[in-house]
Scaffold this motif. Sequence first.
Motif, mmCIF file in Angstrom:
data_model
loop_
_atom_site.group_PDB
_atom_site.id
_atom_site.type_symbol
_atom_site.label_atom_id
_atom_site.label_comp_id
_atom_site.label_asym_id
_atom_site.label_seq_id
_atom_site.Cartn_x
_atom_site.Cartn_y
_atom_site.Cartn_z
ATOM 1 N N GLU A 1 86.959 93.704 124.245
ATOM 2 C CA GLU A 1 86.153 92.593 123.733
ATOM 3 C C GLU A 1 86.115 91.500 124.790
ATOM 4 O OE1 GLU A 1 86.614 89.297 120.271
ATOM 5 O OE2 GLU A 1 87.721 91.161 120.056
ATOM 6 N N LYS B 1 79.502 81.443 125.754
ATOM 7 C CA LYS B 1 80.008 81.519 124.377
ATOM 8 C C LYS B 1 79.062 82.341 123.497
ATOM 9 C CE LYS B 1 82.801 77.330 124.231
ATOM 10 N NZ LYS B 1 82.941 75.948 123.757
ATOM 11 N N HIS C 1 79.975 85.756 121.647
ATOM 12 C CA HIS C 1 79.854 85.814 120.181
ATOM 13 C C HIS C 1 79.018 87.027 119.765
ATOM 14 C CE1 HIS C 1 79.600 84.407 116.056
ATOM 15 N NE2 HIS C 1 78.309 84.671 116.102
ATOM 16 N N GLY D 1 75.874 67.312 125.349
ATOM 17 C CA GLY D 1 77.116 66.741 124.826
ATOM 18 C C GLY D 1 77.695 67.563 123.683
ATOM 19 N N ASP D 2 76.960 68.563 123.248
ATOM 20 C CA ASP D 2 77.416 69.422 122.142
ATOM 21 C C ASP D 2 77.244 70.892 122.545
ATOM 22 O OD1 ASP D 2 78.084 70.582 119.737
ATOM 23 O OD2 ASP D 2 76.248 69.979 118.694
ATOM 24 N N PRO D 3 78.097 71.377 123.463
ATOM 25 C CA PRO D 3 77.934 72.753 123.954
ATOM 26 C C PRO D 3 78.026 73.800 122.849
ATOM 27 C CG PRO D 3 79.556 71.568 125.266
ATOM 28 C CD PRO D 3 79.235 70.699 124.082
ATOM 29 N N ASN D 4 78.868 73.534 121.850
ATOM 30 C CA ASN D 4 78.991 74.519 120.770
ATOM 31 C C ASN D 4 77.730 74.556 119.907
ATOM 32 O OD1 ASN D 4 81.555 75.237 121.615
ATOM 33 N ND2 ASN D 4 82.538 73.685 120.340
ATOM 34 N N GLY D 5 77.093 73.403 119.780
ATOM 35 C CA GLY D 5 75.811 73.361 119.075
ATOM 36 C C GLY D 5 74.743 74.135 119.839
ATOM 37 N N ALA E 1 75.377 76.625 121.832
ATOM 38 C CA ALA E 1 75.749 78.049 121.693
ATOM 39 C C ALA E 1 75.199 78.613 120.389
ATOM 40 C CB ALA E 1 77.263 78.203 121.757
ATOM 41 N N ARG E 2 75.299 77.826 119.335
ATOM 42 C CA ARG E 2 74.819 78.290 118.032
ATOM 43 C C ARG E 2 73.299 78.506 118.062
ATOM 44 N NH1 ARG E 2 76.684 75.683 112.355
ATOM 45 N NH2 ARG E 2 76.231 77.526 111.130
ATOM 46 N N GLU F 1 88.734 85.569 113.963
ATOM 47 C CA GLU F 1 87.653 85.351 114.937
ATOM 48 C C GLU F 1 86.787 84.218 114.396
ATOM 49 O OE1 GLU F 1 86.873 86.803 117.860
ATOM 50 O OE2 GLU F 1 88.658 88.088 117.842
ATOM 51 N N PRO G 1 83.624 81.573 115.095
ATOM 52 C CA PRO G 1 82.541 81.192 116.014
ATOM 53 C C PRO G 1 82.820 79.802 116.606
ATOM 54 C CG PRO G 1 81.650 81.949 113.918
ATOM 55 C CD PRO G 1 83.135 81.809 113.734
ATOM 56 N N PRO G 2 82.385 79.569 117.854
ATOM 57 C CA PRO G 2 82.714 78.295 118.536
ATOM 58 C C PRO G 2 82.357 77.064 117.720
ATOM 59 C CG PRO G 2 81.539 79.775 120.023
ATOM 60 C CD PRO G 2 81.566 80.440 118.686
ATOM 61 N N TRP G 3 81.258 77.153 116.949
ATOM 62 C CA TRP G 3 80.775 75.975 116.225
ATOM 63 C C TRP G 3 81.461 75.797 114.878
ATOM 64 C CZ3 TRP G 3 77.934 80.075 118.049
ATOM 65 C CH2 TRP G 3 77.624 81.070 117.119
ATOM 66 N N ASP G 4 82.347 76.739 114.497
ATOM 67 C CA ASP G 4 83.003 76.621 113.196
ATOM 68 C C ASP G 4 84.456 76.159 113.282
ATOM 69 O OD1 ASP G 4 80.838 77.152 111.638
ATOM 70 O OD2 ASP G 4 81.263 79.289 111.382
ATOM 71 N N TRP H 1 87.347 70.887 114.427
ATOM 72 C CA TRP H 1 87.639 69.624 115.090
ATOM 73 C C TRP H 1 86.542 68.628 114.739
ATOM 74 C CZ3 TRP H 1 90.742 72.925 118.063
ATOM 75 C CH2 TRP H 1 90.121 73.971 118.724
ATOM 76 N N PRO I 1 82.762 67.268 119.420
ATOM 77 C CA PRO I 1 81.794 68.340 119.702
ATOM 78 C C PRO I 1 82.438 69.554 120.383
ATOM 79 C CG PRO I 1 80.965 66.228 120.492
ATOM 80 C CD PRO I 1 82.383 66.004 120.071
ATOM 81 N N GLU I 2 83.427 69.304 121.219
ATOM 82 C CA GLU I 2 84.168 70.403 121.846
ATOM 83 C C GLU I 2 85.614 70.307 121.385
ATOM 84 O OE1 GLU I 2 83.003 71.601 126.067
ATOM 85 O OE2 GLU I 2 82.643 69.457 126.055
ATOM 86 N N SER I 3 86.463 71.253 121.838
ATOM 87 C CA SER I 3 87.865 71.167 121.468
ATOM 88 C C SER I 3 88.437 69.848 122.020
ATOM 89 C CB SER I 3 88.631 72.382 121.980
ATOM 90 O OG SER I 3 88.358 72.606 123.336
#
Lengths: 278, 175
Positions: free
Chosen positions: A8, A37, A41, A180-184, A186-187, B74, B76-79, B82, B85-87
């Motif tokens: 993985e 990411k 995912h 400013g919201d990399p995880n956003g 990514a989604r 597991e 997902p990064p957005w779930d 915190w 916005p990031e860790s």
Amino acid sequence: MSSSQTVELKPKDYKSDIKPVWCPGCGHFAVLSAVTKALAHLGLPREEVALVSGIGCSSRIPAYVSVYGFHGIHGRALAAAQGLKAARPDLTVIVAGGDGDGFSIGGNHFIHACRRNMDLTYIVMDNEVYGMTKGQASPTTAPDWAKSKLTPHGPGVPSFNPAAIALASGATFIARGFSGDPNGIARLLVEAIEHPGFSFLQVLSPCTTFRPEQKEWKKVVHPFAEQEPTANPVEAAQRIQADDGMSTGMLYRTLVPVWQPDNVATTQVEALEGGFQV
Amino acid sequence: MNTEPSQLITSVPEFLAHAILLERESVERYEELADSMETHNNLEVAQLFRKLAHFGELHAHEVEHHAEGMELPEIPPWDFKWSTPESPESGAMEEVHYLMGTREALEFALHNETRGRDFYAHVAETSPDPEVRRMAAEFTAEETEHVNILKSWLLNLTDAGEEPLEDLDPPNVTE
């Protein structure tokens, strides 16, 4: 590249060994993070993904991601990517670039890529400036931005509205993220890659060097008023007209047939050659 | 910090998944910044970020040790739960600049460590699981040590009167 992967992959596994030359503080780092990411995912094998770009700071991204990459010529990323997708529909093709590359030099390709609706994802890292050539106004620069010697009184013309053009041209997925919201991001990218058809993701990505004032963007970005995307183009157009350009999230998503050429040969090479004989 | 029930960390595997990502992303960010500063010839700050990445790596190993033999969820990064916005220990990219000095870099790191400590402290206060609260309190204490070390480095920094870094050929000078 290995043809089979049994382990993985983590986001870090999608990063190459090449160190980005982007300025420290550049928003494009967030897009790189989001791409890795999203790929992790989705669990996409590296040899089944291609990242295609044009020219500019943001267009260096294929070198930094450990998938197949093509760093092409200015404004032609979408043309190259569509050719690749036509020949290799099995690949996940992601196209990336900046606002100058995508909306000026490559503007016409953008319109027709939206219209053609091939199964591609197009990420535009929009910092409203040509960074690589030392800070000139781009299509998305505000008319009164007067910091470049080439446009000392500002470009003086209204800025290009990517979402409006994408919608009018037939794009079937339109979204906007913020670095400013990399995880956003990514989604949104996961949704964009999974979307069957042309998905357009604009990322507000500040240029720390030539547009230091964009550091303030984090104070003004906000989610779209409507949390869910609409599939109605009229409603999408209304949302775009009411938008201040700083809304993030998914704006529009609809399903229409994807254009993919039939790759079955209809003639033999010898027959074609025969046609050229005099 | 969010105290909605859906945002509370409710099990040890969930907590460790958060802690490992927090530490790993912090290391990756410092490495990325060190590389970037080297590319832009700010070697002093590059060295500092490299050192912070090294310490982060040691701490990440410790956290991973807690998770040995455990199946982690597991997520997902957005779930991740915190409020940033990031860790929390991944400093915001827009806060750095290629001309930043050691003091600014240490202040950046202090801000990150403080956010990390606050995250663990919040979990230690709010988790419904007593074992999670115990571990989070332990991690809070460790992060508090890191915060104090950075504060002492800042106090002992002898940069008074030093000129800020200057680029004699700045990129924003247009021809």
